[in-house]
Design a protein around this motif. Structure first.
Motif, PDB file in Angstrom:
ATOM      1  N   GLU A   7       0.811  -1.014   0.157  1.00  0.00           N
ATOM      2  CA  GLU A   7       0.001  -0.033  -0.086  1.00  0.00           C
ATOM      3  C   GLU A   7       0.791   1.164   0.107  1.00  0.00           C
ATOM      4  N   ASN A  40      -8.161  -6.691   6.567  1.00  0.00           N
ATOM      5  CA  ASN A  40      -8.602  -5.405   7.077  1.00  0.00           C
ATOM      6  C   ASN A  40      -7.940  -4.071   6.658  1.00  0.00           C
ATOM      7  N   LEU A  55      -8.490  -3.172   3.200  1.00  0.00           N
ATOM      8  CA  LEU A  55      -9.904  -2.427   2.825  1.00  0.00           C
ATOM      9  C   LEU A  55      -9.540  -0.941   2.634  1.00  0.00           C
ATOM     10  N   LYS A  56      -8.873  -0.296   3.465  1.00  0.00           N
ATOM     11  CA  LYS A  56      -8.845   1.193   3.181  1.00  0.00           C
ATOM     12  C   LYS A  56      -8.222   1.518   1.770  1.00  0.00           C
ATOM     13  N   THR A  57      -7.335   0.858   1.183  1.00  0.00           N
ATOM     14  CA  THR A  57      -6.984   1.166  -0.020  1.00  0.00           C
ATOM     15  C   THR A  57      -8.050   0.798  -1.096  1.00  0.00           C
ATOM     16  N   LEU A  58      -8.812  -0.364  -0.800  1.00  0.00           N
ATOM     17  CA  LEU A  58      -9.809  -0.522  -1.718  1.00  0.00           C
ATOM     18  C   LEU A  58     -10.860   0.394  -1.914  1.00  0.00           C
ATOM     19  N   GLU A  59     -11.233   1.242  -0.560  1.00  0.00           N
ATOM     20  CA  GLU A  59     -12.361   2.012  -0.404  1.00  0.00           C
ATOM     21  C   GLU A  59     -11.916   3.235  -0.963  1.00  0.00           C
ATOM     22  N   GLU A  60     -10.442   3.772  -0.694  1.00  0.00           N
ATOM     23  CA  GLU A  60      -9.838   4.920  -1.380  1.00  0.00           C
ATOM     24  C   GLU A  60      -8.694   4.781  -2.078  1.00  0.00           C
ATOM     25  N   THR A  73     -16.511  -7.969   2.606  1.00  0.00           N
ATOM     26  CA  THR A  73     -16.301  -6.554   2.159  1.00  0.00           C
ATOM     27  C   THR A  73     -15.129  -6.378   1.116  1.00  0.00           C
ATOM     28  N   SER A 117     -16.790  -7.433  -2.373  1.00  0.00           N
ATOM     29  CA  SER A 117     -17.880  -6.555  -2.719  1.00  0.00           C
ATOM     30  C   SER A 117     -17.074  -5.246  -3.222  1.00  0.00           C
ATOM     31  N   ARG A 118     -15.877  -5.058  -3.298  1.00  0.00           N
ATOM     32  CA  ARG A 118     -15.404  -3.615  -3.652  1.00  0.00           C
ATOM     33  C   ARG A 118     -14.467  -4.018  -4.915  1.00  0.00           C
ATOM     34  N   CYS A 119     -14.361  -5.191  -5.313  1.00  0.00           N
ATOM     35  CA  CYS A 119     -13.823  -5.607  -6.455  1.00  0.00           C
ATOM     36  C   CYS A 119     -14.848  -6.108  -7.608  1.00  0.00           C
TER      37      CYS A 119
END
Length: 183
Positions: free
Chosen positions: A94, A123, A126-131, A151, A154-156
């Motif tokens: 990241e 976990n 996730l931050k990188t996937l969200e932003e 989660t 769902s973000r991919c």
């Protein structure tokens, strides 16, 4: 290899409509690895074939990916005896994705056996996937996607590369269904 899949993905590339994250799901690790390699090249190519979207195989990024020397390609895979991807490895990736790059360079992260990320690593990811950072594509490869957090999945954008499936004609299905329903 997957004639119905490539036109859709290549069309997205030509139109600059790439997703920030893909989850390639399959039953054959070699197929998943080939997809990760080829899709990395397509994402980084600076001169994709105009109509097809395929990589030119002549620009700097294409040649460097082919020679394993593209500095903006980050690979994560299970290591050590535990066969896990740790939170520290995810954070290091990241960090690299968030660093500045040369103008026009596309950053790519390929996570082999993504389902081997520890829960803590997932976990953190996730931050990188969200932003997601700009100009970054993340490619997660998995034979066991159910081991990934919902989660994450769902973000991919999920891409099925399953080879162990069979299609049956409508006629055969109509003949088999009554027999199955009686079981």
């Amino acid at each position: 290899l997957f004639p119905d899949l490539w036109p859709m993905l290549l069309h997205a590339r030509v139109r600059n409509k790439l997703s920030h994250a893909y989850l390639a799901v399959g039953d054959d690790t070699a197929t998943l690895e080939k997809f990760g390699h080829f899709w990395s090249k397509i994402c980084a190519c600076q001169q994709p074939q105009r109509n097809e979207g395929e990589p030119c195989n002549q620009c700097g990024p294409c040649l460097k990916i082919e020679n394993n020397s593209y500095h903006e390609l980050y690979k994560l895979q299970p290591a050590s005896k535990s066969r896990q991807i740790t939170v520290d490895e995810v954070r290091a990736c990241e960090h690299q994705l968030n660093l500045a790059t040369e103008a026009g360079q596309h950053k790519i992260a390929v996570i082999y056996e993504a389902d081997r990320m520890t829960t803590q690593a997932q976990n953190a990811f996730l931050k990188t996937l969200e932003e997601p950072p700009p100009n970054v594509t993340m490619i997660l490869l998995s034979t066991q996607p159910k081991n990934l957090l919902p989660t994450i999945r769902s973000r991919c954008q999920t891409i099925s590369l399953l080879t162990n499936k069979r299609s049956y004609s409508d006629t055969l299905c109509r003949q088999i269904m009554p027999a199955i329903s009686q079981l």
